[in-house]
Design an enzyme around this catalytic site. Structure first.
Site, short mmCIF file in Angstrom:
data_model
loop_
_atom_site.label_atom_id
_atom_site.label_comp_id
_atom_site.label_asym_id
_atom_site.label_seq_id
_atom_site.Cartn_x
_atom_site.Cartn_y
_atom_site.Cartn_z
N HIS A 1 -0.01 3.27 -10.44
CA HIS A 1 -0.97 3.79 -9.44
C HIS A 1 -0.22 4.62 -8.39
CE1 HIS A 1 -3.95 3.62 -6.25
NE2 HIS A 1 -4.70 2.73 -6.83
N ARG B 1 0.97 -6.84 -9.40
CA ARG B 1 1.49 -6.28 -8.14
C ARG B 1 1.63 -7.34 -7.05
NH1 ARG B 1 -3.23 -2.66 -5.17
NH2 ARG B 1 -4.91 -4.18 -5.33
N GLU C 1 -3.04 8.83 -10.86
CA GLU C 1 -2.62 7.57 -11.47
C GLU C 1 -2.58 7.67 -12.98
OE1 GLU C 1 -5.30 4.59 -9.81
OE2 GLU C 1 -5.53 5.86 -8.06
N ARG D 1 0.85 -1.21 0.00
CA ARG D 1 0.00 0.00 0.00
C ARG D 1 0.88 1.25 0.00
NH1 ARG D 1 -4.89 0.60 -1.39
NH2 ARG D 1 -5.71 -0.96 0.05
N ASP E 1 -12.90 9.60 -6.06
CA ASP E 1 -12.49 8.44 -6.88
C ASP E 1 -12.96 8.72 -8.31
OD1 ASP E 1 -11.65 5.99 -7.75
OD2 ASP E 1 -12.62 4.84 -6.16
C1 BG6 Z 1 -7.95 3.32 -7.05
C2 BG6 Z 1 -9.40 3.05 -7.30
O1 BG6 Z 1 -7.28 3.32 -8.25
O2 BG6 Z 1 -7.41 2.29 -6.21
C3 BG6 Z 1 -10.15 2.96 -5.96
O3 BG6 Z 1 -9.93 4.08 -8.12
C4 BG6 Z 1 -9.49 1.90 -5.08
O4 BG6 Z 1 -11.51 2.63 -6.20
C5 BG6 Z 1 -8.01 2.23 -4.94
O5 BG6 Z 1 -10.13 1.91 -3.80
C6 BG6 Z 1 -7.24 1.23 -4.09
O6 BG6 Z 1 -7.43 -0.07 -4.56
P1 BG6 Z 1 -6.79 -1.28 -3.79
O7 BG6 Z 1 -7.21 -2.52 -4.54
O8 BG6 Z 1 -5.30 -1.08 -3.82
O9 BG6 Z 1 -7.34 -1.23 -2.39
#
Ligand code: BG6
Length: 298
Positions: free
Chosen positions: A167, A98, A269, A72, A210
């Site tokens: 991302h 990932r 992103e 994360r 979002d």
């Molecule tokens: C973003 C999405 O790109 O990623 C969101 O637009 C999402 O909707 C976020 O919550 C995180 O995603 P993840 O799968 O890493 O929890």
């Protein structure tokens, strides 16, 4: 390969492999312009520090650093699907790239930048995800700027359809105080209620956000007066941009995200999402690329 073997084959004065405190194999790139860290798990950029500055990338204190789980923060590589799987809700969010451990295939210097290249092939992913041949490379180039290029090659005899994202999570002083420019006049989908709008002026933040912006090719600028810097996010091979901040309630719901961490991050992103998803004929390739730089003020 062990860290020793990686250092012997791909190490240099400005590239060093090591096991980090979470047990991940990482490469540190360190040159006159900046320092960056990439984990082989997910080909995941975890840090980019231009000389004399704080980290440009944000990492969660609550992140998992485990086999089969995404990290994360930093720059997750989302491929071969962005968001939920197009037809199978049992598949992981944002694809399998990932979650996999990538291989290092090259390193060196190119046009003054330190570079490293990682690869993902079907043999590196679990059987349940395999659906044809591909070669995906993540090329990272570091000078005072950070370049990340995801090169997707269809090595199969059938078409390869995908959506994708680099991302990027950015480290900011306070979400309520920053703006994102570069999207004025662009149509966007608000994925929270599936409505379509047109952006007027800069993006500001005061609630969960979002948004998928369409037909975007220009750079975005994250203006962060609190940290006294502007982060430029330029790109190639992408005509969509996602802007995300989970705000409080969603942060609380996410186990790998601190309840108050939404204050200090924003995702801008670089994507191939929605109408910008791609199909490659056999032998074709596509490069999704982001170039990040930080301009300090004063
Ligand atoms: C973003 C999405 O790109 O990623 C969101 O637009 C999402 O909707 C976020 O919550 C995180 O995603 P993840 O799968 O890493 O929890």
């Amino acid at each position: 390969m062990t860290v020793q073997e990686l250092n012997a084959e791909f190490g240099a004065s400005d590239i060093h492999f090591y096991n980090d405190s979470h047990g991940l194999v990482c490469a540190e790139l360190n040159n006159a312009g900046s320092k960056a860290v990439i984990a082989l798990h997910g080909a995941h950029l975890m840090s980019y520090v231009p000389k004399g500055q704080r980290d440009v990338l944000w990492m969660s204190e609550k992140s998992y650093f485990a086999v089969g789980k995404p990290i994360r923060g930093g720059i997750p590589v989302c491929w071969p699907w962005f968001g939920g799987h197009p037809s199978d809700s049992g598949m992981p969010s944002h694809g399998f790239a990932r979650l996999a451990d990538w291989e290092v295939i090259a390193s060196g210097k190119h046009e003054g930048a330190t570079f490293i290249e990682l690869a993902l092939t079907p043999g590196l992913i679990p059987e349940k995800f395999r659906n044809g041949d591909f070669l995906v490379k993540m090329r990272v180039g570091l000078s005072s700027k950070l370049l990340a290029a995801l090169v997707i090659e269809n090595t199969d005899v059938k078409e390869l359809a995908f959506s994708a994202a680099l991302h990027s999570y950015f480290n900011i002083s306070e979400i309520a105080d920053i703006t994102v420019s570069g999207l004025d006049g662009k149509t966007f989908i608000d994925t929270l209620d599936d409505t379509v709008h047109v952006q007027k002026g800069d993006v500001n933040f005061g609630a969960e956000t979002d948004l998928v912006y369409l037909d975007t090719e220009d750079a975005c600028i994250i203006d962060d007066p609190g940290f006294g810097r502007k982060l430029k996010v330029a790109k190639c091979g992408s005509r969509s941009t996602v802007v995300w901040n989970p705000w409080k309630d969603k942060s609380v719901r996410m186990p790998d995200f601190g309840d108050e961490e939404y204050h200090s991050m924003v995702c801008v992103e670089t994507t191939n999402a929605e109408t910008d998803a791609r199909i490659l004929a056999p032998g074709e390739s596509h490069t999704l690329q982001v170039i990040i730089e930080s301009e300090t003020q004063g």
